[in-house]
Motif scaffolding. Structure first.
Motif, PDB file in Angstrom:
ATOM      1  N   VAL A   6       5.791  18.775  49.932  1.00  0.00           N
ATOM      2  CA  VAL A   6       6.193  19.643  50.751  1.00  0.00           C
ATOM      3  C   VAL A   6       7.141  20.762  50.115  1.00  0.00           C
ATOM      4  O   VAL A   6       8.275  20.135  49.532  1.00  0.00           O
ATOM      5  CB  VAL A   6       6.440  19.554  52.247  1.00  0.00           C
ATOM      6  CG1 VAL A   6       6.918  20.871  53.039  1.00  0.00           C
ATOM      7  CG2 VAL A   6       5.253  18.651  52.720  1.00  0.00           C
ATOM      8  N   LEU A  97      10.612  14.525  56.588  1.00  0.00           N
ATOM      9  CA  LEU A  97       9.533  14.276  56.004  1.00  0.00           C
ATOM     10  C   LEU A  97      10.019  13.310  54.934  1.00  0.00           C
ATOM     11  O   LEU A  97       9.143  12.455  54.530  1.00  0.00           O
ATOM     12  CB  LEU A  97       9.100  15.799  55.262  1.00  0.00           C
ATOM     13  CG  LEU A  97       8.596  16.714  55.996  1.00  0.00           C
ATOM     14  CD1 LEU A  97       8.596  18.181  55.201  1.00  0.00           C
ATOM     15  CD2 LEU A  97       7.120  16.421  56.186  1.00  0.00           C
ATOM     16  N   LEU A 194       3.475  21.216  60.403  1.00  0.00           N
ATOM     17  CA  LEU A 194       3.638  19.958  59.790  1.00  0.00           C
ATOM     18  C   LEU A 194       2.934  18.711  60.508  1.00  0.00           C
ATOM     19  O   LEU A 194       2.470  17.883  60.059  1.00  0.00           O
ATOM     20  CB  LEU A 194       5.032  19.647  59.440  1.00  0.00           C
ATOM     21  CG  LEU A 194       6.006  20.619  58.576  1.00  0.00           C
ATOM     22  CD1 LEU A 194       7.350  20.387  58.685  1.00  0.00           C
ATOM     23  CD2 LEU A 194       5.536  20.279  57.165  1.00  0.00           C
TER      24      LEU A 194
END
Length: 206
Positions: A6, A97, A194
């Motif tokens: 990402v 993340l 996300l």
């Protein structure tokens, strides 16, 4: 194809970047509009983002416009007041993340010295798994070359990347290379994306 990394823009994604707002507060909107029209401060900043020296570039530009000398120098001397505040929710998403083992990269139009200066005050800027900073790369978004350089540097192809940026031209250029993209308008929408991609559970995206 599975998303393997990402990528976050920084300005207006992780840190608010609103020079006009700063100058409106300092000199008033009318004078700010006149200065930006006459002196092209964004063009000046583009040179910094391309890797030109931070102090020298801004001070030289100020000397070219003596009627605005002091105001232009604020872009350097009060830079942290232009680049603030941190968007805390976005920083939490970045770290969430990474906590799940998903690599997070930066892809930002940012000068060399100004980035180092910012990182002293915003330590999370040193937490990316990979940094792609235009000043070091000598090319800025939305030039197609910068996206190619990211792919080559990361060893990943477009469909393996999810990229968020606030500017539609930067998003379009990435999507042209097959990247998954999200135009950032606020951290809530980015968090929802996300979650929707299966990269974060809802409790980690708050």
């Amino acid at each position: 194809m599975t998303i393997k990394a990402v990528i976050f823009d920084i300005g207006n994604v992780l840190i608010e970047w609103q020079p006009e707002r700063f100058y409106d507060a300092q000199i008033g909107e009318d004078r700010r509009r006149a200065m930006f029209a006459e002196a092209d401060l964004h063009g000046m900043n583009e040179l910094v983002d391309q890797g030109h020296p931070f102090t020298e570039t801004i001070y030289a530009h100020a000397e070219k416009h003596p009627e605005w000398r002091d105001e232009i120098r604020m872009w350097h001397d009060r830079w942290l007041d232009l680049a603030t505040p941190v968007i805390d929710h976005s920083v939490r998403l970045m770290r969430a993340l990474q906590a799940r083992g998903i690599p997070v990269f930066s892809l930002t139009n940012f000068g060399i010295e100004s980035y180092d200066y910012a990182a002293q005050h915003f330590p999370f800027l040193r937490e990316f798994d990979r940094d792609f900073i235009s000043g070091h790369m000598k090319v800025t978004k939305p030039d197609a070359r910068i996206y190619q350089m990211v792919e080559e540097g990361a060893g990943l192809s477009g469909p393996e990347l999810l990229f968020t940026d606030d500017r539609p031209d930067n998003i379009f250029a990435a999507s042209e290379r097959g990247w998954h993209t999200h135009q950032f308008t606020g951290p809530e929408g980015w968090a929802k994306r996300l979650v929707g991609e299966g990269l974060l559970p809802e409790e980690d995206a708050r």
